[in-house]
Design a protein around this motif. Structure first.
Motif, PDB file in Angstrom:
ATOM      1  N   GLN A   1       0.871  -1.170   0.000  1.00 28.54           N
ATOM      2  CA  GLN A   1       0.000   0.000   0.000  1.00 28.54           C
ATOM      3  C   GLN A   1       0.912   1.225   0.000  1.00 28.54           C
TER       4      GLN A   1
ATOM      5  N   SER B   1      -3.230  -0.412  -2.648  1.00 22.16           N
ATOM      6  CA  SER B   1      -4.043   0.780  -2.424  1.00 22.16           C
ATOM      7  C   SER B   1      -3.149   1.993  -2.573  1.00 22.16           C
TER       8      SER B   1
ATOM      9  N   PRO C   1      -8.159   0.749  -4.750  1.00 24.62           N
ATOM     10  CA  PRO C   1      -8.798   1.775  -3.921  1.00 24.62           C
ATOM     11  C   PRO C   1      -7.870   2.977  -3.721  1.00 24.62           C
TER      12      PRO C   1
ATOM     13  N   ASP D   1     -12.859   3.836  -7.417  1.00 29.18           N
ATOM     14  CA  ASP D   1     -12.979   3.415  -6.009  1.00 29.18           C
ATOM     15  C   ASP D   1     -12.217   4.431  -5.167  1.00 29.18           C
TER      16      ASP D   1
ATOM     17  N   THR E   1     -12.043   7.474  -1.889  1.00 30.10           N
ATOM     18  CA  THR E   1     -12.483   8.106  -0.644  1.00 30.10           C
ATOM     19  C   THR E   1     -11.844   9.488  -0.592  1.00 30.10           C
TER      20      THR E   1
ATOM     21  N   THR F   1      -8.356   8.963   9.343  1.00 30.15           N
ATOM     22  CA  THR F   1      -8.800   8.642   7.982  1.00 30.15           C
ATOM     23  C   THR F   1      -7.870   7.639   7.326  1.00 30.15           C
TER      24      THR F   1
ATOM     25  N   ALA G   1      -8.162   4.026   8.872  1.00 29.69           N
ATOM     26  CA  ALA G   1      -9.420   3.383   8.475  1.00 29.69           C
ATOM     27  C   ALA G   1      -9.335   2.895   7.034  1.00 29.69           C
ATOM     28  N   PHE G   2      -8.723   3.682   6.172  1.00 28.94           N
ATOM     29  CA  PHE G   2      -8.573   3.298   4.770  1.00 28.94           C
ATOM     30  C   PHE G   2      -7.642   2.109   4.607  1.00 28.94           C
TER      31      PHE G   2
ATOM     32  N   ALA H   1      -6.914  -0.189   6.736  1.00 28.46           N
ATOM     33  CA  ALA H   1      -7.515  -1.387   7.320  1.00 28.46           C
ATOM     34  C   ALA H   1      -8.484  -2.071   6.358  1.00 28.46           C
ATOM     35  N   LYS H   2      -9.131  -1.288   5.515  1.00 30.00           N
ATOM     36  CA  LYS H   2     -10.113  -1.848   4.574  1.00 30.00           C
ATOM     37  C   LYS H   2      -9.454  -2.473   3.359  1.00 30.00           C
ATOM     38  N   ASN H   3      -8.156  -2.131   3.130  1.00 31.88           N
ATOM     39  CA  ASN H   3      -7.534  -2.508   1.863  1.00 31.88           C
ATOM     40  C   ASN H   3      -6.243  -3.286   2.037  1.00 31.88           C
TER      41      ASN H   3
END
Length: 254
Positions: A73, A97, A196, A222, A224, A246, A249-250, A252-254
């Motif tokens: 990432q 990501s 993402p 995709d 945010t 922010t 959280a991003f 963690a999702k990817n």
């Protein structure tokens, strides 16, 4: 390249902006390293990473790509964001990501219409001043990055403190890095990014106007978007807690 690694977990690569070095991330790196394996990179020609030949966006991407032969990432600020975006475009299987911080696919363009904004004159001015007084020019550039920020004085102080922590950059590398900002235009390729994407920008940024963030959000499939109110060009410094919330959280999702 000079790379410092902190923490354990999924791999996250941090790419800094023009004329700076990886120490600019110190205020958030330790927080990220509590959950991730964080790699702080000095881009070629910056900090402790010498330039092996002329600098170009493709050369920077190739150097970073060679250093990380596994999926990661990526978080890129300003010029580092352009490197990160180009990496995601050219090696989509490597970038899981992408987080772009106050970055632009075309630093000379403020909108989808290709209108020139204030950064056009600013970059031309800095290119000229660089040859006459490069240290003074870098300090003025840092002041410009913080200008308008609600925490401008603190941001300026922190960026100035980080400026030469990994050594003084060469004038050639500075000039070539500024040329990358001048010449890069990835607008037509941004739709190719299929991972993402997180966009974190400041609404008071004079170098990367907030219109850039909104244009990018309209191009990516995709995405945010987080606009930090009262922030200028370095929201990860001026709005650290909100930025980290922010960002974590991003990731963690990817």
């Amino acid at each position: 390249m000079w790379i410092e690694t902190r923490g354990q977990g999924p791999d996250v690569v941090l790419l800094h902006g023009w004329a700076m070095n990886s120490t600019v991330w110190n205020s958030i790196a330790d927080a990220l390293a509590q959950e991730y394996c964080v790699h702080l990179v000095d881009l070629p020609g910056h900090g402790a990473s010498p330039a092996e030949g002329p600098l170009s966006l493709s050369a920077m991407v190739a150097a970073v790509d060679a250093a990380f032969p596994w999926p990661v990432q990526v978080i890129g600020w300003s010029l580092g964001g352009a490197v990160a975006a180009a990496w995601a475009i050219s090696q989509p299987q490597k970038v899981k990501s992408l987080s772009l911080i106050a970055s632009s696919p075309c630093f000379y363009a403020a909108s989808r219409l290709g209108q020139r904004d204030a950064s056009h004159g600013i970059l031309a001015q800095f290119a000229e001043q660089l040859q006459q007084d490069w240290q003074g020019t870098l300090k003025r550039f840092i002041s410009l990055q913080a200008m308008g920020d609600a925490s401008a004085r603190a941001v300026t102080k922190e960026l100035l403190a980080d400026l030469f922590k990994h050594g003084e950059p060469s004038l050639t590398a500075l000039s070539e890095g500024l040329a990358i900002l001048r010449d890069t235009d990835l607008r037509a390729q941004m739709r190719q990014i299929d991972c993402p994407v997180l966009l974190q920008y400041g609404d008071r940024d004079t170098l990367t106007p907030v219109a850039v963030a909104h244009w990018l959000a309209s191009q990516l499939s995709d995405v945010t978007l987080d606009i930090h109110q009262g922030a200028a060009h370095a929201p990860f410094l001026s709005h650290r807690d909100a930025f980290l919330a922010t960002q974590l959280a991003f990731l963690a999702k990817n």
